[in-house]
Design an enzyme around this catalytic site. Sequence first.
Site, mmCIF file in Angstrom:
data_model
loop_
_atom_site.group_PDB
_atom_site.id
_atom_site.type_symbol
_atom_site.label_atom_id
_atom_site.label_comp_id
_atom_site.label_asym_id
_atom_site.label_seq_id
_atom_site.Cartn_x
_atom_site.Cartn_y
_atom_site.Cartn_z
ATOM 1 N N ASN A 40 -10.447 7.023 10.322
ATOM 2 C CA ASN A 40 -9.900 7.881 9.884
ATOM 3 C C ASN A 40 -11.258 8.657 9.067
ATOM 4 O OD1 ASN A 40 -7.619 9.314 11.936
ATOM 5 N ND2 ASN A 40 -6.422 7.490 11.007
ATOM 6 N N GLY A 69 -15.703 2.347 13.877
ATOM 7 C CA GLY A 69 -16.839 1.588 13.491
ATOM 8 C C GLY A 69 -16.504 -0.363 15.214
ATOM 9 N N GLU A 70 -15.249 -0.800 14.287
ATOM 10 C CA GLU A 70 -14.697 -2.086 15.105
ATOM 11 C C GLU A 70 -14.181 -1.705 17.032
ATOM 12 O OE1 GLU A 70 -11.255 -4.344 13.124
ATOM 13 O OE2 GLU A 70 -12.461 -3.330 11.698
ATOM 14 N N GLY A 115 -11.488 1.201 12.537
ATOM 15 C CA GLY A 115 -11.265 1.426 13.723
ATOM 16 C C GLY A 115 -12.480 1.885 14.491
ATOM 17 N N ARG A 124 -11.643 15.509 7.833
ATOM 18 C CA ARG A 124 -12.253 16.158 6.262
ATOM 19 C C ARG A 124 -13.758 16.435 6.762
ATOM 20 N NH1 ARG A 124 -11.440 10.279 3.122
ATOM 21 N NH2 ARG A 124 -9.063 10.214 4.458
ATOM 22 N N ARG A 143 -11.060 8.663 19.915
ATOM 23 C CA ARG A 143 -10.578 8.395 21.026
ATOM 24 C C ARG A 143 -10.255 9.924 21.775
ATOM 25 N NH1 ARG A 143 -6.593 3.727 19.595
ATOM 26 N NH2 ARG A 143 -6.520 5.340 18.417
ATOM 27 N N HIS A 160 -12.673 2.883 -0.809
ATOM 28 C CA HIS A 160 -13.476 1.856 0.475
ATOM 29 C C HIS A 160 -13.661 1.002 -0.117
ATOM 30 C CE1 HIS A 160 -13.107 4.762 3.962
ATOM 31 N NE2 HIS A 160 -11.797 4.493 4.169
ATOM 32 N N ASN A 171 1.005 -0.961 -0.179
ATOM 33 C CA ASN A 171 0.119 0.071 0.032
ATOM 34 C C ASN A 171 0.804 1.500 -0.041
ATOM 35 O OD1 ASN A 171 -2.108 1.741 0.437
ATOM 36 N ND2 ASN A 171 -2.945 1.391 2.001
ATOM 37 N N HIS A 178 -18.239 1.718 7.412
ATOM 38 C CA HIS A 178 -16.557 1.671 7.824
ATOM 39 C C HIS A 178 -16.830 2.937 8.220
ATOM 40 C CE1 HIS A 178 -12.212 0.824 6.538
ATOM 41 N NE2 HIS A 178 -11.880 2.285 6.555
ATOM 42 N N LEU A 179 -16.153 2.877 9.475
ATOM 43 C CA LEU A 179 -15.902 4.414 10.037
ATOM 44 C C LEU A 179 -14.748 4.204 10.439
ATOM 45 C CD1 LEU A 179 -19.654 4.099 12.560
ATOM 46 C CD2 LEU A 179 -18.574 5.241 9.989
HETATM 47 P P1 ADP Z 1 -7.747 5.307 8.813
HETATM 48 O O1 ADP Z 1 -9.229 5.425 8.365
HETATM 49 O O2 ADP Z 1 -6.654 5.796 9.223
HETATM 50 O O3 ADP Z 1 -7.437 3.657 8.140
HETATM 51 P P2 ADP Z 1 -8.649 3.053 11.213
HETATM 52 O O4 ADP Z 1 -9.912 2.507 10.239
HETATM 53 O O5 ADP Z 1 -7.298 3.126 12.386
HETATM 54 O O6 ADP Z 1 -8.067 4.419 10.593
HETATM 55 O O7 ADP Z 1 -9.024 4.521 12.548
HETATM 56 C C1 ADP Z 1 -8.869 5.060 13.670
HETATM 57 C C2 ADP Z 1 -9.893 5.718 14.161
HETATM 58 O O8 ADP Z 1 -10.459 4.734 15.193
HETATM 59 C C3 ADP Z 1 -9.435 7.205 15.281
HETATM 60 O O9 ADP Z 1 -10.374 7.919 14.906
HETATM 61 C C4 ADP Z 1 -9.526 6.730 16.545
HETATM 62 O O10 ADP Z 1 -9.877 7.174 17.323
HETATM 63 C C5 ADP Z 1 -10.499 5.283 16.480
HETATM 64 N N1 ADP Z 1 -10.719 4.081 17.038
HETATM 65 C C6 ADP Z 1 -9.510 3.595 17.440
HETATM 66 N N2 ADP Z 1 -9.769 2.770 18.931
HETATM 67 C C7 ADP Z 1 -10.816 3.027 19.389
HETATM 68 C C8 ADP Z 1 -11.537 3.198 20.654
HETATM 69 N N3 ADP Z 1 -10.707 2.047 21.338
HETATM 70 N N4 ADP Z 1 -12.468 3.338 20.795
HETATM 71 C C9 ADP Z 1 -12.902 4.724 19.983
HETATM 72 N N5 ADP Z 1 -12.678 5.289 19.138
HETATM 73 C C10 ADP Z 1 -11.161 4.179 18.316
#
Ligand code: ADP
Length: 399
Positions: A211, A333-334, A331, A241, A285, A180, A7, A208-209
């Site tokens: 960054n 959503g999970e 990040g 964004r 977070r 995505h 990537n 898909h939630l």
């Molecule tokens: P990207 O879109 O860059 O791939 P990710 O899918 O890794 O990003 O998502 C990053 C987001 O997930 C950040 O806003 C982070 O704060 C959030 N995140 C990660 N772990 C948690 C958590 N335990 N609770 C709340 N938000 C979280």
Amino acid sequence: MIILVVNAGSSSLKYQLINMEDESVIAKGNCDRIGIDGHLAHKTSDGRKIDEDCNFPTHTEAFMKLVEVLTSGEGKVIDSMDEISAVGHRIVQGADVFDKSVLVTDEIIEKIDELRELAPVHNHAHALALRACKSVIPANVPQVVVFDTAFHQTMPPKAFMFGLPYEDYENLHVRKYGFHGTSHRFVSAALAEAMGKDAKDLKIISCHLGNGSSITAVNAGKSVDTTMGFTPLDGVIMGTRSGAVDPSAVTFVADKHGFTPAQMSDYMNKKSGFLGLSGIGSDNRDIQEAALNGNAKAQLVCDMLTYEIQKYIGAFAAAMNGVDAILFTGGIGENSWEVREAACSNMEYFGIKIDYALNKTIRGKLQKISTPDSKVEVWVVPTNEELLIARDTLALISK
Ligand code: ADP
């Protein structure tokens, strides 16, 4: 059989080496700060770690270092690159030229580079990385490209067209592409499997939630609409964004601040969203913590995000004339039970009921979180874009 997944961005080259026998990760890392100075972070599945400052004037040196770290020294996981069956590359923009993954040829690289006007930050960097990879990796190792946009090529014109003069669609290719796609494709298929159903029989809303965030309506295994648009700026608010904004507000703000189009793009892509609204930061977070501590702007961000998710769930349920399942991935959503809980509350009209206690305990694992009597199933489904790229790569080279 081993597949290398790459990537590449303009200054970084993230990679995973995947053993396709059991789909396990052998090693992963990032050749970062390309064109600035250079840094390698490398981790093997047996726990070895390398952190090293390097010299990466271009992607070529980064690939040379990648070959070196995989085949020699502390981080070594293979004897030679001949053990790698193929390389799979993630590509952001395939526009309406690519509706599926393809084997790389010189013409394909040219085509990806030509699409750079539609994805200025990404596609040229992908083309540079593809050429660098070809010059460093043995010529007999096939390469495959997997596009973020390809899954959304099934959207009908009524979903992907903008209400702008038609000639700008024909001449400038201005339309919704959606992004995505690799993630939405992976998680919607994984959900169908988890539900023990054929994807053809399901209407899924995939959230898909991360960054960057996007929500997709997946009907019978196909994307029929999605929230990101011409670029990944459209849809829900994201880390930095803005998400969807009235276009007149954009021209108004640009005019008032005296912004050029590039400055306005920077403002909406890098200074808006969670960061711009809260003044705290782009990380969910930090926003959640500030909201808990009574910060009103952070609370507003949380409220806006969940309100927008709910509105899109409503819109996509209408678009598909129903919804069987909603999934959360990425990040946020999970991991964020708070966002899932807020997004699934007050949705009784749609027949959405989640198990609040169970939801609180789920982080990063495949799990149904709706109650047995919920009309719509709600799931957490971890995404794995690298694995889908590796699977597509394997499928293409096996043909
Ligand atoms: P990207 O879109 O860059 O791939 P990710 O899918 O890794 O990003 O998502 C990053 C987001 O997930 C950040 O806003 C982070 O704060 C959030 N995140 C990660 N772990 C948690 C958590 N335990 N609770 C709340 N938000 C979280």
